[in-house]
Design a protein around this motif. Structure first.
Motif, mmCIF file in Angstrom:
data_model
loop_
_atom_site.group_PDB
_atom_site.id
_atom_site.type_symbol
_atom_site.label_atom_id
_atom_site.label_comp_id
_atom_site.label_asym_id
_atom_site.label_seq_id
_atom_site.Cartn_x
_atom_site.Cartn_y
_atom_site.Cartn_z
ATOM 1 N N TRP A 91 3.382 4.487 4.446
ATOM 2 C CA TRP A 91 2.813 5.252 3.333
ATOM 3 C C TRP A 91 3.110 4.540 2.014
ATOM 4 O O TRP A 91 4.192 3.997 1.800
ATOM 5 C CB TRP A 91 3.411 6.668 3.285
ATOM 6 N N ASN A 92 2.143 4.584 1.143
ATOM 7 C CA ASN A 92 2.337 4.161 -0.258
ATOM 8 C C ASN A 92 2.844 2.725 -0.376
ATOM 9 O O ASN A 92 3.659 2.414 -1.243
ATOM 10 C CB ASN A 92 3.324 5.110 -0.962
ATOM 11 N N GLY A 93 2.355 1.832 0.507
ATOM 12 C CA GLY A 93 2.788 0.436 0.460
ATOM 13 C C GLY A 93 1.934 -0.395 -0.501
ATOM 14 O O GLY A 93 0.874 0.027 -0.974
ATOM 15 N N THR A 94 2.404 -1.591 -0.774
ATOM 16 C CA THR A 94 1.692 -2.541 -1.636
ATOM 17 C C THR A 94 1.678 -3.897 -0.942
ATOM 18 O O THR A 94 2.732 -4.472 -0.662
ATOM 19 C CB THR A 94 2.366 -2.669 -3.008
ATOM 20 N N MET A 95 0.465 -4.426 -0.667
ATOM 21 C CA MET A 95 0.298 -5.711 -0.026
ATOM 22 C C MET A 95 0.061 -6.779 -1.089
ATOM 23 O O MET A 95 -0.785 -6.617 -1.978
ATOM 24 C CB MET A 95 -0.882 -5.673 0.952
ATOM 25 N N THR A 96 0.813 -7.892 -1.026
ATOM 26 C CA THR A 96 0.654 -9.009 -1.946
ATOM 27 C C THR A 96 0.271 -10.247 -1.142
ATOM 28 O O THR A 96 1.012 -10.663 -0.245
ATOM 29 C CB THR A 96 1.937 -9.285 -2.739
#
Length: 402
Positions: A91-96
């Motif tokens: 949940w609520n992750g950020t992919m870079t």
């Protein structure tokens, strides 16, 4: 799939669990039921968070839909990634995603001097689910763009802290951005001193398989050239006439060493080389390419053997997309001497280089035996092909695909 995990904030969670457990015991001993229930709820919340973040992302896998894309500058493509998750949702992750900056998002018009572009994408995936992520990209400059790093940041549900996951496997994906294709603006003439297959009005050689008519006999004509049927019809001797032909094979030689050590000088030379190759492809002229960038193998420089058509043009564009002005270079004069010594120079040679005394003297020597074009228009003040009104050529991705 292997991920490297970096955990931040777990120490505070463990400390909170220990403090909450102590207060729960005191509240339980002194028979404070509601207070004990509150501490038990906080302890359960922290324990759940600890168990969740110890397992989250371990069964996450990613695959890239395509291994290689080929585009021109200004054209668009899509980076397609397929994610598959295990039993623990994210949940609520950020992919870079870190990309080499030959490509960038369509909306981004800023210059990146580091050579790497970091693309940030919101990320969430459920339990045992599959997610497809599409990233629209645009070719910004000639070169090779690869995915250098994939990172996922998952923040803690309660309080500060996060889990960083870095992909620990090689990503077999790259985008080849081809240089601009512009019209040449001139004509490459074939050499009249070597037999071949190209029609030429003034040539020393004739194609015996392509008769084009007859003419009156002259005493210098050979006996086997007499056209007896036409002679009987005309009541006088007639001689066969054949199509005059000559050789039209070209070697394109690029000097990657800049005169003023400027980046634009290198790019302009590459664009000029593509213009010559585009002209040869449209006119079905076989050509070879030599670039004075050091290479491993028998030849110490980049060498593309002679060929013609779209397949040859495709090979050249792939080669030009992979070279850089930062690569080790060989002396241009040394490369020319090696080419001449190996006998790989056809009758027409195009030198795309800045002009100096050594190159001028060498080209004058070659002009006695070859057709030599010394093209240094990229360094002239008028910038010949920059100031012309450039129209779209017929060369597009369709012609580039083999």
């Amino acid at each position: 799939m292997k991920w490297i995990r970096y955990e931040h904030g777990f120490r505070s969670i463990h400390q909170g669990m220990a403090i909450t457990a102590v207060f729960f015991l005191f509240a339980f001993i002194y028979m404070q039921v509601w207070l004990a229930a509150c501490f038990a709820a906080v302890f359960a919340m922290l324990a759940f968070q600890n168990i969740y973040f110890s397992k989250v992302g371990k069964d996450l896998s990613v695959s890239f839909r395509s291994k290689q894309k080929r585009i021109l500058i200004g054209e668009s493509e899509e980076l397609v990634m397929d994610f598959e998750n295990g039993s623990v949702p994210i949940w609520n992750g950020t992919m870079t995603i870190s990309l080499e900056d030959a490509v960038a998002p369509n909306s981004d018009h800023t210059k990146h001097y580091s050579g790497i572009y970091d693309l940030t994408i919101p990320f969430a995936i459920g339990s045992n689910k599959k997610v497809e992520i599409r990233v629209p990209l645009e070719g910004k400059k000639r070169g090779l763009s690869r995915v250098t790093r994939v990172m996922l940041e998952i923040p803690h549900l309660f309080g500060d802290g996060f889990v960083n996951m870095e992909l620990d496997e090689a990503v077999f994906y790259q985008s080849l951005v081809y240089p601009k294709v512009r019209p040449l603006g001139r004509e490459i003439k074939s050499s009249p001193y070597k037999p071949g297959e190209t029609e030429r009005k003034q040539s020393l050689f004739m194609d015996a398989f392509q008769p084009i008519g007859t003419r009156d006999y002259v005493p210098t004509d050979r006996f086997d050239q007499i056209h007896w049927t036409a002679s009987a019809r005309m009541q006088k001797l007639q001689t066969k006439e054949f199509l005059p032909v000559s050789s039209q094979s070209v070697t394109l030689m690029l000097n990657t060493i800049e005169k003023d050590r400027g980046f634009l000088d290198f790019e302009k030379k590459v664009e000029r080389l593509v213009s010559y190759a585009d002209y040869c492809m449209k006119n079905n002229i076989p050509y070879a390419v030599a670039i004075n960038i050091r290479s491993f193998g028998k030849t110490p420089y980049l060498w593309l053997p002679s060929g013609s058509g779209k397949v040859q043009f495709q090979k050249l564009m792939v080669m030009l997309a992979k070279i850089s002005d930062k690569h080790a270079k060989l002396s241009f004069e040394e490369m020319l001497r090696q080419l001449e010594g190996s006998g790989q120079i056809p009758q027409t040679a195009v030198l795309i280089t800045h002009e100096n005394d050594r190159i001028k003297s060498l080209s004058k020597q070659w002009q006695k035996r070859y057709e030599v074009i010394l093209d240094n228009s990229h360094e002239r003040n008028e910038r010949v092909w920059d100031n012309q009104i450039m129209e779209e050529t017929e060369t597009d991705l369709t012609s580039l695909s083999v």
